[in-house]
Design a protein around this motif. Structure first.
Motif, PDB file in Angstrom:
ATOM      1  N   ASP A 118       0.830  -1.200   0.000  1.00  0.00           N
ATOM      2  CA  ASP A 118       0.000   0.000   0.000  1.00  0.00           C
ATOM      3  C   ASP A 118       0.866   1.253   0.000  1.00  0.00           C
ATOM      4  N   TYR A 120       0.617   5.379   1.190  1.00  0.00           N
ATOM      5  CA  TYR A 120      -0.099   6.392   1.951  1.00  0.00           C
ATOM      6  C   TYR A 120       0.378   7.753   1.455  1.00  0.00           C
ATOM      7  N   ARG A 138      -4.944   6.205   1.421  1.00  0.00           N
ATOM      8  CA  ARG A 138      -4.304   4.907   1.189  1.00  0.00           C
ATOM      9  C   ARG A 138      -4.686   4.381  -0.188  1.00  0.00           C
ATOM     10  N   ARG A 140      -4.251   1.120  -2.360  1.00  0.00           N
ATOM     11  CA  ARG A 140      -3.929  -0.286  -2.104  1.00  0.00           C
ATOM     12  C   ARG A 140      -3.342  -0.966  -3.346  1.00  0.00           C
ATOM     13  N   ASP A 260      -9.299   5.381   2.751  1.00  0.00           N
ATOM     14  CA  ASP A 260      -8.996   4.623   1.538  1.00  0.00           C
ATOM     15  C   ASP A 260      -9.417   5.404   0.301  1.00  0.00           C
ATOM     16  N   ARG A 261      -8.615   5.269  -0.725  1.00  0.00           N
ATOM     17  CA  ARG A 261      -8.891   5.966  -1.986  1.00  0.00           C
ATOM     18  C   ARG A 261     -10.310   5.704  -2.484  1.00  0.00           C
TER      19      ARG A 261
END
Length: 277
Positions: A118, A120, A138, A140, A260-261
């Motif tokens: 991942d 960040y 984040r 992934r 999360d994106r």
């Protein structure tokens, strides 16, 4: 996820007339020296610049600095700051407003902390998309960043291949030239950025100079490439300096500061924005 973006011949001819020591292997095996650093808790500081030149005044320049951390299997984490800048002509050449806005956005600075899987991301590039109290996005299933745009000398197999394709080695300075179809067999990092082969089927060439320190570790890599780009070619230059001896871990952001994106919809691109990592 794959990441998104005559003098030499004369010199080689002259070196062929000199003593055989010009072609000798380094006194300290650089591959063994690198492998000795691949221990959890060790890291290397990197400062790197690069330029993708498409000709006719169209180019993108990059700068990156930070640390890359190791484990027994190689690179496992990184904490890097990156910036990129497109030429005025590149911005003018953008075909629509969306492309111009994307290029302008990508020129904002970005910090990327990476684990094995991942990334960040923080900084002005993503700040406007973040809810209050959140500092990091984040992304992934990403590839690890690389220390150099063209040649990842932190991969033992890649370093071994570059040593094997040397033209000369003298005074701790090694020069060489390699075709991209050879490099892809050794370097997962190169494949991650450029693929196994160009769409045209043409092969690129990379000329390089590597400077080693007294312990056999790489201190500087300078490379110039001519790479297939659709029906034409592009030129890439990179210059990376390495400072060894650091013992440090890369700390991931606190979970409460991360989003999360996927939760941000269309506010951010689906791939990690910023430089070449």
């Amino acid at each position: 996820m794959k990441r998104t973006a005559a003098g030499l011949a004369a010199a080689i001819g002259l070196l062929q007339l000199t003593s055989a020591t010009a072609y000798a292997a380094p006194a300290v095996d650089p591959v063994k020296a690198l492998q000795a650093e691949l221990t959890r808790g060790r890291a290397v500081d990197v400062v790197s610049t690069a330029k993708d030149d498409y000709g006719r005044g169209l180019f993108i320049a990059y700068r990156m600095d930070g640390i890359i951390g190791f484990g027994p299997e190689g690179e496992i984490a990184a904490d890097l700051s990156q910036t990129m800048r497109g030429s005025d002509k590149l911005l003018d050449a953008a075909e629509d407003l969306e492309s111009k806005e994307r290029l302008a956005r990508d020129q904002k600075p970005v910090r990327i902390i990476s684990s094995r899987y991942d990334d960040y991301v923080s900084g002005p590039l993503v700040d406007e998309a973040l809810p209050e109290g959140i500092k990091w996005v984040r992304f992934r299933h990403t590839d690890l960043p690389t220390s150099d745009r063209l040649l990842e000398v932190l991969e033992p197999a890649t370093l071994k291949t570059l040593l094997a394709h040397r033209s000369s080695y003298r005074g701790g300075v090694l020069t060489g030239k390699i075709n991209t179809d050879v490099l892809v067999k050794a370097s997962p990092a190169f494949v991650s950025r450029f693929g196994l082969r160009s769409k045209s089927g043409r092969v690129g060439t990379i000329s390089y100079t590597i400077r080693f320190g007294p312990t056999g570790l790489v201190q500087r890599v300078q490379a110039k490439a001519v790479m297939p780009f659709y029906d034409e070619s592009m030129r890439i230059e990179s210059d990376t300096r390495y400072s060894w001896g650091r013992r440090a871990g890369v700390l991931l952001p606190a979970e409460g500061e991360v989003i999360d994106r996927e939760e941000l919809g269309e506010k951010l691109p689906y791939e990690v924005p910023g430089g070449w990592s």
